[in-house]
Each structure stands twice: as C-alpha cells, then as structure tokens.
Design a protein around this motif. Structure first.
Motif, mmCIF file in Angstrom:
data_model
loop_
_atom_site.group_PDB
_atom_site.id
_atom_site.type_symbol
_atom_site.label_atom_id
_atom_site.label_comp_id
_atom_site.label_asym_id
_atom_site.label_seq_id
_atom_site.Cartn_x
_atom_site.Cartn_y
_atom_site.Cartn_z
ATOM 1 N N GLU A 437 50.023 166.925 -17.018
ATOM 2 C CA GLU A 437 50.531 167.483 -18.085
ATOM 3 C C GLU A 437 50.685 168.723 -18.266
ATOM 4 O O GLU A 437 51.517 169.300 -18.709
ATOM 5 N N GLU A 438 49.568 169.459 -17.570
ATOM 6 C CA GLU A 438 49.566 170.931 -17.678
ATOM 7 C C GLU A 438 50.511 171.678 -16.488
ATOM 8 O O GLU A 438 50.855 172.982 -16.681
ATOM 9 N N MET A 439 50.721 170.939 -15.548
ATOM 10 C CA MET A 439 51.493 171.518 -14.338
ATOM 11 C C MET A 439 53.006 171.739 -14.869
ATOM 12 O O MET A 439 53.849 171.027 -14.346
ATOM 13 N N VAL A 440 53.340 172.660 -15.939
ATOM 14 C CA VAL A 440 54.676 172.609 -16.320
ATOM 15 C C VAL A 440 55.330 173.832 -15.639
ATOM 16 O O VAL A 440 56.660 173.762 -14.877
ATOM 17 N N ASP A 441 54.874 175.078 -15.640
ATOM 18 C CA ASP A 441 55.376 176.185 -14.975
ATOM 19 C C ASP A 441 54.262 177.114 -14.303
ATOM 20 O O ASP A 441 53.049 176.637 -14.159
ATOM 21 N N GLU A 442 54.524 178.395 -13.886
ATOM 22 C CA GLU A 442 53.717 179.036 -13.178
ATOM 23 C C GLU A 442 52.368 179.527 -13.921
ATOM 24 O O GLU A 442 51.399 180.289 -13.507
ATOM 25 N N SER A 443 52.639 179.296 -15.322
ATOM 26 C CA SER A 443 51.447 179.893 -16.072
ATOM 27 C C SER A 443 50.227 178.844 -16.135
ATOM 28 O O SER A 443 49.256 179.079 -16.691
ATOM 29 N N PHE A 444 50.484 177.617 -15.404
ATOM 30 C CA PHE A 444 49.599 176.673 -15.155
ATOM 31 C C PHE A 444 47.991 177.263 -14.446
ATOM 32 O O PHE A 444 48.139 178.146 -13.511
ATOM 33 N N GLY A 445 47.230 177.066 -15.085
ATOM 34 C CA GLY A 445 46.162 177.675 -14.761
ATOM 35 C C GLY A 445 45.138 177.334 -13.517
ATOM 36 O O GLY A 445 44.032 177.616 -13.278
#
Length: 753
Positions: A437-445
């Motif tokens: 769910e968090e793997m959306v864009d390059e801002s993923f931590g």
C-alpha cells in the motif's frame, strides 16, 4: 530435534535469529533443549549485530546458569566465543614519543595510550567473564579449529589483563613525570618495556586469526551484514581494494597521473541506506589513513543556504570547517540548485563556495564530500554545475536500489528483533499488504517504512496491553496481527452506500459500480494467479456544472481504495492553473508535481477542455506530459477528465494518446425538478433547519419548469442565502422560529417564481 541438530552444524552466518527465537518461545520452560536453542539465539544475534548486546549476553548467561549444558550447547558456545574473541588488538600500534617532542605533545601521546589501554581493559574484562563462565560449565574436549583457538586465547586471557594494567600505570607515571621540557627517562623506559610486553601478547592473540583476516575494515563487515544491497556491497568493496592498491603503489614509489578522489555521489530513493553507506565510507577512508577522522558532518540545504547576501558563504564555510578531516554528507543535494529560482535564492552560492573549498589550498584533500539524492535529480544537478561535476568521477557514483519485498520483510523482522519481539506467523501477509500500500511512488521509504510499521505495531500492542493490564508472554514478546491495523483511517466509511444514497444519477451509479466490479474481479484474478485483463479506468465525466461529477469521482476513488485496486484511494482535484505554468519549460514540471500527489488515487481534472486552445503550447505541453505519466504509472493512477462533452471531445482529438486512454465516458445529465427539490430539502436538513409542508410545496412550485445552470450547486447556494435571510429576519422579529425557514427567505427562488 532433527532441525536443532541441523542448525548446530551450520556456519553461524546461516543462522536465522527470528526462526530460532520463534522456536525457543514455543518451548516449555523446563524443556531440556532450551539451553541449546539459547546458545544458538546468542550466536545468531551476535552475527547479526556484530556485537554482544544485552539480549545476546542474556541468552548466553542463561546457558551458563542452567547448570551443565549439553555438549552441543557447549560446541555452539565455543564457536561463538571464537568469533567474539576475534579482536585486532592495537591496530597501528601505540603513539610514538620522541625525546624532541614538546611537553604538550608527550602528554597528548601518553593520554592516547591510556585511552587505548583502558578500552582494551574493558574488552578483556568482558572476554574474561565469558570465558570463566564457559570453563565452569563446559568441560568438553572438542577437536576443532575453534576449540583449539579458544584454548590458546584462554591462556592469553590469564596474562593480558595484568600486562595492560601495568602498561596503563606506566603511562600514567610517565605522564605525571613530565615537567616543562623534562620527563623521567626511567619512567619512559618502564613504559616502553610494559608496552612491548602488551604488544607481544597482542601479536600472539592476533596471529590466531591471521588466516581469517583479510584486512577488511569493520565498516565492510557491517555493510555485508546489511540486508540486500548486493550491488552496493560489491561497488564499495571494489572501491576499498582500489584505494588499497593505490596506497601500495605510492608506498613503492609508483604514482598515478590520476588524482585519487574520495568525493562520492550516492543516489537512491528514501530509506535505501544512503546515510548509512556514507558513514561506512567515512570509516573506510579513516582506516586506510586517507582521512584523519571518521566523523561525518551531515548537512542539507537549510544548513548551507542563508536568507541574505553573505550569509550563505558564512554558513557553508562553517560547515566545511566542521567537516575538515572527515566527511561532509549533503543529503538531497539537488535542492541547492533550482532552475526557477529567483535572485534571492542562494543555493548556487552554496555550491560555488563548496567547489572553491574542494580545490583551495586550505581545504583541498582535507575532507571528502558525499552528495546524496534521487538519481535523476542528482544527474540534472551535476549537469547544471560543471565545476561540481568534474570533482566526482563516474566510478564514484553508487546507486542504491529499492529493496525487494522479501528484503523489506527481512528488515521488518530485524526491526522487531531489535525491539526484542518476534513476529507472529499471521503478521507476515499483513506486513506485506501494508508495504504494498505504501509503494506508490519514489517517496516510498523502503527500509524506513518497514521499520516504522514495526514501531507502530509495538506502540499499539504496548498501549493496549498496559491499558488492559494484560502483560502476558505473547504481548511482551510476540507482535500480534491485530497490532498492525491502521488506526488513522475511517474504516467505517462505506463509499458504495454513500454513492447509492446520492439523489438521482441512477445511470451514473450503474456505470461507476460496473467499473468498480471490473477492477475488483481483475484484482482477485491477479491475487489467485490468473492472468488479469489490463484495467484502464481513466474516464470522461461529461455534463454541466453541479451535476455531481466531483462528488462521484471522490466516492469512486474511495471505492477503488477499499477494493485494493488503488493503494491510497484519495482524490486530487486540479484545473488548468494547477497544470500549466506561465513560461516555457515549467509546465511539465508543474504537471508532474500534481500527478505525483495523485499517485495511488484519482486525479480529477475539472474543465479539462481548457487545456486545449488553438496555438496554446503550454496547454499542449501539459497534455503531452499527462499522457506520458499515465503510461509510466499504469494502474497506479486513475485520471478523470470532466467538463462539457463537446469541448472534451475536441481535447481528445488534439492528442491521439488521450483518445486511446479515455475509452469510458459517463454522462451526468442535468437534474430534474423533483431531484432538485429533494436536493434543496437535503441541504436544509443538513444545515440543521426545517421547512413546513406548505413551504416545501411552494419551493417545488418555484422550481417547476425552471432551468438552473448550476444544478445541485444552485440548490446549495439557495439554502445558504435563505439561512442568511432567516438570520436577519429573526433578529428583527424574535417571535419567529429560530429553526424554520420560510418561503420568504428563499430570495432567489421566490423572485424566479
């Protein structure tokens, strides 16, 4: 028992701490195998942490205090002690003290000796403690290389602590004898003798591990212990061996025409380990003698750039002076250069000051600069700064890739272990889902996100356990599935029911739910291993203003989020002003920025036809960028174009890419009179007011046969105006009900009637 024996015969590096702790926690407290599993747990934790922390120490002490451990437990302990004792004593020797040194220099060298000896004394005390306990309970004669080495080390442990203490006392006595330019020669001779005895024992100790040491610094060992990053590990090892090779060439009088550069570029998304790698590189540079310190000074734009002329040079120079002798690490370095910056932005000044320092007589060669940021941004940043680019050779670029899902799960396991928890088996699919769910864009931590998920779970479980006073072993040591639930989301919202309750729009509801059902089925087919049909939910919402397009788009995004098709399920509303800039080259950046916000949800572009105007290059750039980004992000983005049908069709015809992507059109018709009447009464009750049956009928008559260009929006505005009219009338005549609206209050509708 078979699994236990298999693990006991594995190299320590292959032990899985999480697996061992899970099995250990399931054993009854009186199980005779407890000691063997605890010995394995201590060994696995030491290998992972590269130190005997409190938890590893506790496991080992439990083995020692159990009584007489089994032979297999003792074998594991010996293997562990062999690794723990692998200490490179006094690498580089002790500081040299010459007769010609001034008093302050002699005292400084003596103090450094004392510090080295004091650290050695503490380590030796710890080693003695382990060895004495092991000898007391383990009396086996195991014929192995580890056992033979431990036996020799045991003999040295009987001698080294005394020798180290005597050397420390001799250094103290010598330091006290220094007065002015004089120092006691006898004290110096005594010190030299004691140091010689220490080094003789240290060399005997170090020689036991010569065949296993490859002169790699601790930094490389720590890097190797990190999850994933195989390409990075290979690059850093190559760099280390190359620098070692260059050092040897210099030592033999062979010089290279290429100046060796320690400056590095680290690229990658958040949480991929850039800061950690920078610190490890600082340690490597220090061990190789290329930098006098292994310290890292971390900075970003806010620490370098000032607000007025002259302040930036001052701030940047202060940071450089602090980093001198070590490494200056600048995170998100690309933010120092902004193409659209005004004259009051001094990022370029910071860059110029940095470049000047890297080449100046004062600072050149005294510190290393490591810049970090997103890969594309960093390349653009360096291309815009030729002076900076020339200081970073291509071989000094290291890219840190995103972690795979399996690597993130492993990082989550380690984060739990670092908090002395293990993961319940049923938590793994939940953690995997949370990460997806968090793997959306390059801002993923990346690793940061995996660790944060664990921290949140620890907090949730701890808070609930304390509130309920349920301090069970499971709550204290095992993270349960329930602790990973999301606490900030409105779980009880039912967007499908809310959509169904909208007034009118029956055909729209059917179309939206058909799209949602299609997405749900394809998602389920994917989950069950079938080949899914490509899902393209990009749509045209056509119709006049106030017909519910934005409301339906919001509910549609929530529905797709609940179904798991979209990871965030949020709505970003934009218009031409949010996409198009006022000068060339900036529209693409502006459009990408708004798309980035919408990733994982729905981008709703209202009055989208305004992007098409004959001869409008800026609008065309926005459309071209939109098509490009839709292709790039695939199912991670749903775009809805809204507006009147005819102008929207002209927009689609202006770009073939749009035509191929927007195959679904949902028409929002104007509301009928009865629907507008229901919407009007809905807003009356929503605002906390009421109307009599007589007023309600008068309102219906006022609406009958009329056309309202704003549709539902006009009904809401009419009620807002009525509430204001009611307030004024009420204050003039308090005998009137404070809660009831009358036909007289509906100025706009009354006049049109």
């Amino acid at each position: 028992m078979e699994q236990l024996e298999q693990l006991q015969h594995q190299p320590l590096e292959l032990l899985n701490e999480n697996q061992i702790i899970r099995i250990l926690s399931s054993l009854p407290t009186d199980d005779p195998a407890q000691e063997e599993w605890k010995a394995l747990a201590a060994a696995a934790r030491y290998i992972r942490k590269q130190t005997m922390d409190d938890r590893a120490d506790a496991y080992l002490n439990d083995v020692f205090e159990h009584g007489e451990p089994s032979e297999n437990a003792c074998i594991t302990v010996q293997k562990l002690l062999y690794r723990v004792f692998e200490q490179d004593w006094f690498a580089g020797g002790f500081p040299k003290i010459r007769e010609t040194d001034h008093a302050q220099g002699k005292k400084k060298s003596a103090e450094k000796m004392k510090h080295q000896l004091e650290q050695a004394r503490k380590t030796l005390n710890m080693f003695q403690s382990y060895q004495l306990k092991a000898e007391k309970v383990c009396s086996i004669d195991h014929d192995s290389e580890e056992a033979a080495t431990v036996t020799i080390i045991t003999g040295l442990l009987d001698k080294m602590p005394k020798a180290v203490k005597e050397a420390y006392d001799a250094a103290e006595a010598y330091s006290s004898s220094i007065s002015g330019i004089y120092a006691s020669k006898s004290a110096k001779n005594e010190l030299d003798q004691k140091l010689h005895e220490v080094m003789k024992l240290a060399d005997a100790w170090n020689s036991q591990y010569e065949d296993h040491q490859n002169d790699q610094p601790d930094a490389l060992v720590k890097l190797e212990a990190m999850t994933g990053l195989n390409s990075v590990k290979n690059r850093v090892k190559q760099l280390f061996f190359y620098l070692q090779f260059e050092q040897e060439r210099e030592r033999t009088g062979r010089y290279s025409s290429n100046t060796r550069s320690l400056h590095m570029i680290l690229t990658g998304n958040p949480g991929t380990g850039k800061t950690t790698v920078a610190r490890l590189l600082a340690s490597i540079y220090h061990q190789l003698g290329m930098l006098p310190k292994e310290s890292v000074v971390e900075a970003d734009r806010s620490r370098l750039v000032g607000a007025f002329v002259g302040q930036t040079e001052e701030k940047t120079r202060a940071v450089i002076e602090q980093a001198s002798g070590g490494v200056l690490f600048i995170d998100e370095a690309h933010t120092l250069f902004r193409q659209d910056s005004s004259g009051s932005d001094y990022g370029q000044t910071a860059v110029d000051t940095l470049v000047a320092a890297m080449t100046s007589e004062e600072f050149a060669g005294t510190f290393a600069v490591i810049l970090a940021g997103y890969e594309d941004d960093m390349r653009g940043f360096l291309e815009a700064n030729p002076g900076l680019r020339s200081r970073f050779p291509q071989q000094n670029f290291i890219h840190l890739p995103d972690y795979s899902m399996e690597e993130l799960i492993e990082i989550a396991e380690k984060a739990a272990l670092d908090n002395d928890f293990i993961l319940h088996e049923d938590t793994y699919p939940i953690i995997r889902q949370r990460l997806e769910e968090e793997m959306v864009d390059e801002s993923f931590g990346n690793a940061r996100t995996a660790e944060e998920i664990i921290r949140q779970a620890v907090f949730t479980q701890g808070a609930e356990a304390a509130e309920q006073q349920a301090f069970t072993e499971d709550n204290l040591a095992v993270l349960q599935p329930a602790s990973f639930r999301k606490s900030t989301e409105a779980i009880n919202q039912e967007p499908q029911a809310e959509l169904e309750n909208l007034i009118g729009l029956n055909e729209v509801k059917r179309e939206v739910m058909t799209l949602a059902s299609f997405a749900q089925v394809q998602q389920r087919r994917r989950d069950e291993g079938y080949i899914p049909v490509p899902v393209e939910l990009h749509s045209l919402f056509t119709g006049p203003p106030g017909t519910g397009k934005t409301t339906v788009a919001s509910l549609f995004s929530q529905i797709l989020g609940e179904l798991g098709f979209l990871k965030r399920g949020h709505l970003i509303t934009a218009g031409r002003a949010d996409l198009v800039a006022g000068y060339s080259g900036q529209t693409a950046l502006k459009t990408k920025k708004i798309i980035k916000k919408a990733l994982g949800g729905v981008l709703f572009i209202d009055e989208a036809y305004s992007l098409y105007r004959p001869g409008d290059d800026f609008g065309r750039e926005a459309v071209d960028t939109l098509v490009e980004e839709m292709t790039k992000h695939g199912e991670n983005l749903v775009v809805i174009l809204a507006g009147y049908e005819e102008p929207l069709q002209k927009l689609l015809q202006s770009n073939p890419g749009l035509t191929s992507r927007f195959k679904k059109q949902i028409q929002f018709p104007p509301y009928r009179t009865d629907e507008l009447h229901r919407i009007l009464l809905h807003h009356v009750s929503k605002f906390g007011y009421e109307v009599s049956n007589e007023t309600a009928e008068q309102l219906r008559e006022a609406l009958n046969g009329k056309t309202f260009s704003g549709n539902a929006r006009d009904m809401k505005d009419a009620v807002s105006e009525a509430v204001q009219q009611h307030a004024a009338a009420y204050l003039q005549n308090e005998s009137r009900s404070i809660n009831e609206l009358m036909m007289a209050d509906f100025t706009r509708l009354k006049e049109e009637a």
